[in-house]
Write a protein that holds these residues in place. Structure first.
Motif, mmCIF file in Angstrom:
data_model
loop_
_atom_site.group_PDB
_atom_site.id
_atom_site.type_symbol
_atom_site.label_atom_id
_atom_site.label_comp_id
_atom_site.label_asym_id
_atom_site.label_seq_id
_atom_site.Cartn_x
_atom_site.Cartn_y
_atom_site.Cartn_z
ATOM 1 N N ARG A 76 0.877 -1.172 0.000
ATOM 2 C CA ARG A 76 0.000 0.000 0.000
ATOM 3 C C ARG A 76 0.909 1.215 0.000
ATOM 4 N NH1 ARG A 76 -5.588 0.852 -0.323
ATOM 5 N NH2 ARG A 76 -5.509 -1.409 -0.149
ATOM 6 N N PRO A 77 1.332 1.685 -1.207
ATOM 7 C CA PRO A 77 2.273 2.808 -1.261
ATOM 8 C C PRO A 77 1.573 4.153 -1.073
ATOM 9 C CG PRO A 77 1.869 1.921 -3.464
ATOM 10 C CD PRO A 77 0.987 1.152 -2.517
ATOM 11 N N GLY A 78 2.359 5.184 -0.882
ATOM 12 C CA GLY A 78 1.799 6.543 -0.810
ATOM 13 C C GLY A 78 1.895 7.139 0.582
ATOM 14 N N ILE A 79 2.563 8.298 0.668
ATOM 15 C CA ILE A 79 2.710 8.986 1.960
ATOM 16 C C ILE A 79 1.396 9.664 2.344
ATOM 17 C CG2 ILE A 79 3.854 10.982 3.048
ATOM 18 C CD1 ILE A 79 6.396 10.085 1.553
ATOM 19 N N VAL A 265 1.893 18.004 2.361
ATOM 20 C CA VAL A 265 1.634 16.672 2.918
ATOM 21 C C VAL A 265 2.665 16.413 4.001
ATOM 22 C CG1 VAL A 265 1.582 14.194 2.408
ATOM 23 C CG2 VAL A 265 0.712 15.844 0.729
ATOM 24 N N ALA A 266 2.189 16.141 5.221
ATOM 25 C CA ALA A 266 3.124 15.872 6.322
ATOM 26 C C ALA A 266 3.976 14.649 5.981
ATOM 27 C CB ALA A 266 2.340 15.620 7.609
ATOM 28 N N GLY A 267 5.262 14.777 6.247
ATOM 29 C CA GLY A 267 6.156 13.633 6.044
ATOM 30 C C GLY A 267 6.712 13.520 4.637
ATOM 31 N N ASP A 268 6.339 14.467 3.763
ATOM 32 C CA ASP A 268 6.838 14.435 2.386
ATOM 33 C C ASP A 268 8.238 15.062 2.365
ATOM 34 O OD1 ASP A 268 6.408 13.672 -0.161
ATOM 35 O OD2 ASP A 268 5.118 15.358 -0.719
ATOM 36 N N ALA A 269 9.225 14.345 1.856
ATOM 37 C CA ALA A 269 10.613 14.823 1.915
ATOM 38 C C ALA A 269 10.827 16.024 0.997
ATOM 39 C CB ALA A 269 11.568 13.704 1.527
ATOM 40 N N GLU A 270 11.688 16.933 1.436
ATOM 41 C CA GLU A 270 12.086 18.082 0.619
ATOM 42 C C GLU A 270 12.917 17.583 -0.578
ATOM 43 O OE1 GLU A 270 10.827 20.959 1.507
ATOM 44 O OE2 GLU A 270 11.863 21.954 -0.151
#
Ligand SMILES: NC(=O)c1ccc[n+]([C@@H]2O[C@H](COP(=O)([O-])OP(=O)(O)OC[C@H]3O[C@@H](n4cnc5c(N)ncnc54)[C@H](O)[C@@H]3O)[C@@H](O)[C@H]2O)c1
Length: 310
Positions: A76-79, A265-270
């Motif tokens: 189940r991918p996707g941040i 989106v919280a947790g999405d890398a820069e």
């Protein structure tokens, strides 16, 4: 051999590549359960691919453990989708599914290739992430993948020849509808502004990796003798900014690049950035598809889909 997640984006390409290389592929998935619009193959139409409908989180997996090789791409991918109610789905389809699959493989001990994600690293700094860097998962999805890694390494310590591939932002034909390039290309074709999460000027960068390269790495890893528990980054060595991708898409389609900035989106890398020394050394692999060429490929697929649907 078994490919799990074979109705999905990467899994469908890997199943086809393995069948093309002469393997008899059991293509495992629960397509009825996957997100609406998961654009995989229809298993059964490609020679050498036998569809098997099995939910790794609940069904009896004994038969799968009897294969000589298992490439485990189901999950189940996707941040973004892993927050809120998605947390339990990520736990079920990533952690529980992988634990049950590894248990099913414990007796016969096939080679097992397990999909992990660059998201386990968190954001990259001034150098690319190496496999031995400390993990900093920042979302339920990334945490679930870190747990998938822990389970896999433990199984490897117990004698299972299992290895881990950390994929970095894979794109190309059949990309999942929730992923950035898929959404950008569809919006451009519709004449809508491009929905960009929390980064209206597109400064974020990613080691965008074309699926052809990701598949080549996966197939090579599957047939290469590697120490159990080995972790390998599968990512393009040169990160590109989202802005660059947006300009390439709008340039290729001859439309202006209009951006609609959405909430971050919280947790999405820069930034994600793959160090590829280990992949080059152990697999003789490096990503060769440039972003312009790879995006042209994906755009052609979206256009074909529209012609087919018309
Ligand atoms: N696409 C990327 O950029 C990327 C990056 C890093 C890691 N990954 C990992 O690679 C793998 C494949 O990603 P993808 O983009 O092809 O995703 P995808 O959603 O297209 O494919 C995953 C497939 O797994 C199946 N599945 C989910 N739960 C299942 C279960 N319980 N039992 C059986 N099948 C189940 C789904 O139906 C789906 O077809 C995933 O593990 C993902 O986390 C992908």
């Amino acid at each position: 051999m078994v490919v799990t997640g074979a109705a999905g984006f990467i899994g469908s390409h890997v199943a086809e590549a393995m069948a093309g290389a002469g393997h008899e592929v059991l293509a495992v998935d629960v397509p009825t359960r996957s997100r609406a619009g998961t654009p995989g193959i229809t298993p059964g139409i490609t020679p050498g691919i036998t569809p098997v409908e099995a939910d790794l989180a609940t069904d009896d997996l004994t038969k799968l453990g009897e294969a000589d090789l298992v490439i485990h791409l189901a999950g189940r991918p996707g941040i973004r989708s892993s927050w809120g109610p998605g947390r339990a789905l990520a736990e079920r389809d990533n952690v529980i599914a992988t634990r049950r699959l590894l248990e099913a493989c414990a007796e016969r001990r096939p080679k097992v290739v397990v999909a992990s994600s660059s998201s386990v690293y968190g954001s990259a700094g001034s150098r690319p992430h190496r496999e031995d860097d400390p993990l900093a998962p920042a979302s339920p999805y990334a945490l679930s993948k870190a747990e998938v890694e822990r389970l896999t390494v433990r199984a490897a310590c117990d004698g299972l020849p299992a290895i881990l591939l950390r994929y970095f932002s894979v794109y190309g034909p059949r990309q999942r509808p929730d992923m950035a390039f898929h959404r950008f290309i569809e919006a451009s074709l519709d004449g809508r502004p491009l929905p960009v999460f929390g980064d209206g000027d597109g400064r974020r960068s990613r080691s965008f990796t074309h699926v052809r390269d990701a598949v080549a790495a996966t197939v090579t890893a599957a047939v290469t003798d590697l120490a159990p528990g080995t972790v390998i980054n599968i990512g393009h060595p040169e990160p590109a900014r989202l802005r660059t991708a947006i300009e390439l898409i709008s340039g290729a389609l001859g439309v202006p690049a209009r951006i609609h900035a959405e909430d971050p989106v919280a947790g999405d890398a820069e930034r994600t950035w793959a160090d590829t020394e280990r992949a080059e050394r152990l697999l003789g692999w490096t990503a060769t598809t440039g972003l312009a060429e790879g995006l042209a490929d994906q755009i052609a697929w979206h256009q074909e889909l529209r012609v087919g649907a018309a």
